[in-house]
Design an enzyme around this catalytic site. Structure first.
Site, PDB file in Angstrom:
ATOM      1  N   ASP A 193       0.830  -1.198   0.000  1.00 49.48           N
ATOM      2  CA  ASP A 193       0.000   0.000   0.000  1.00 49.48           C
ATOM      3  C   ASP A 193       0.870   1.257   0.000  1.00 49.48           C
ATOM      4  O   ASP A 193       0.609   2.212  -0.741  1.00 49.48           O
ATOM      5  CB  ASP A 193      -0.915  -0.015   1.227  1.00 49.48           C
ATOM      6  CG  ASP A 193      -1.749   1.251   1.362  1.00 49.48           C
ATOM      7  OD1 ASP A 193      -2.640   1.460   0.521  1.00 49.48           O
ATOM      8  OD2 ASP A 193      -1.476   2.034   2.281  1.00 49.48           O
TER       9      ASP A 193
ATOM     10  N   GLU B 173      -1.740  -5.557  -3.745  1.00 52.83           N
ATOM     11  CA  GLU B 173      -0.806  -4.800  -2.915  1.00 52.83           C
ATOM     12  C   GLU B 173       0.298  -5.702  -2.377  1.00 52.83           C
ATOM     13  O   GLU B 173       1.470  -5.300  -2.318  1.00 52.83           O
ATOM     14  CB  GLU B 173      -1.553  -4.137  -1.756  1.00 52.83           C
ATOM     15  CG  GLU B 173      -2.418  -2.964  -2.176  1.00 52.83           C
ATOM     16  CD  GLU B 173      -3.110  -2.305  -1.013  1.00 52.83           C
ATOM     17  OE1 GLU B 173      -3.477  -1.127  -1.132  1.00 52.83           O
ATOM     18  OE2 GLU B 173      -3.284  -2.982   0.027  1.00 52.83           O
TER      19      GLU B 173
END
Length: 230
Positions: free
Chosen positions: A48, A120
């Site tokens: 992220d 991610e």
């Protein structure tokens, strides 16, 4: 799970394939098999941050004269769950994911939140294996369509748009409420509702703000061109 096939799709060959294996390991698989293997949640946290930095770097380089608010709107769109899950689906990432039987039965491989989290984690795996440049190249390749199409006009603040729409109908501003949140503290998925006179919508996002934005977008989609359909 054919890792060489996924490496080919990603355009990256791992020095340590165990990193990719961990990125593809959902917590449900670890829990059901009761083994000491690590799931991909910590990788999601790293991915992220890497994704956010790469997107911010790209947007500023391409649009150096835009205001911070416009860049922020575009970034939110690019790192949103719908965008991440769309990219993950495009490369068939769900097919390579290790999930538990219960998650499999509930359609976990196609869940937007699961796909977004896994993407991610894969970004983190590439970053940890090959460094920032490798991760930046990966993101540039995977998000090429999204980078081409993103703009301030396509990243509108749907909450503001909904409020203005309701005001034009002489109605009060919408109210947003949290329905539930899921996931560990560092990686929550929020479900919210938007309520307005004559209608209701729901939204999902990685933060309350993004979930409210999604609910507002869904509310606008539910409205006809001249009136509100509840």
């Amino acid at each position: 799970m054919k890792l060489p096939e996924l490496e080919h799709i990603l355009g990256y060959r791992f020095a340590d394939i165990a990193r990719l294996e961990r990125a593809l390991t959902h917590r449900s698989w670890v829990h059901e098999n009761r083994i000491r293997a690590k799931d991909n949640e910590a990788f999601e946290f790293v991915g992220d941050s890497v994704l956010g930095l790469v997107v911010a770097e790209y947007l500023f380089a391409k649009n150096p004269d835009l205001e911070e608010g416009e860049l922020t709107l575009m970034k939110h769109r690019l790192v949103s769950m719908p965008t991440l899950s769309r990219v993950a689906s495009r490369i068939g990432l769900g097919e390579h994911l290790k999930v538990g039987k219960g998650e499999e039965r509930s359609g976990g491989r196609q869940k937007p939140a699961v796909l977004a989290d896994t993407l991610e984690a894969v970004i983190a795996a590439v970053f940890l294996d090959g460094g920032y440049v490798a991760a930046r190249v990966l993101i540039g390749n995977l998000f090429v369509e999204e980078f081409k199409s993103v703009s301030p006009s396509t990243s509108m603040d749907h909450k503001t748009m909904l409020q203005e729409r309701l005001q034009s109908e002489k109605l009060t501003a919408p109210k947003y409420g949290l329905l539930r949140s899921e996931g560990p503290p560092h990686d929550r998925t929020f479900h919210v509702e938007a309520l307005w006179q004559g209608g209701r919508s729901e939204g999902v996002g990685r933060s309350l703000k993004l979930a409210e934005m999604d609910a507002a977008k869904n509310a606008l989609d539910a409205m006809g061109p001249t009136g509100i359909r509840g």
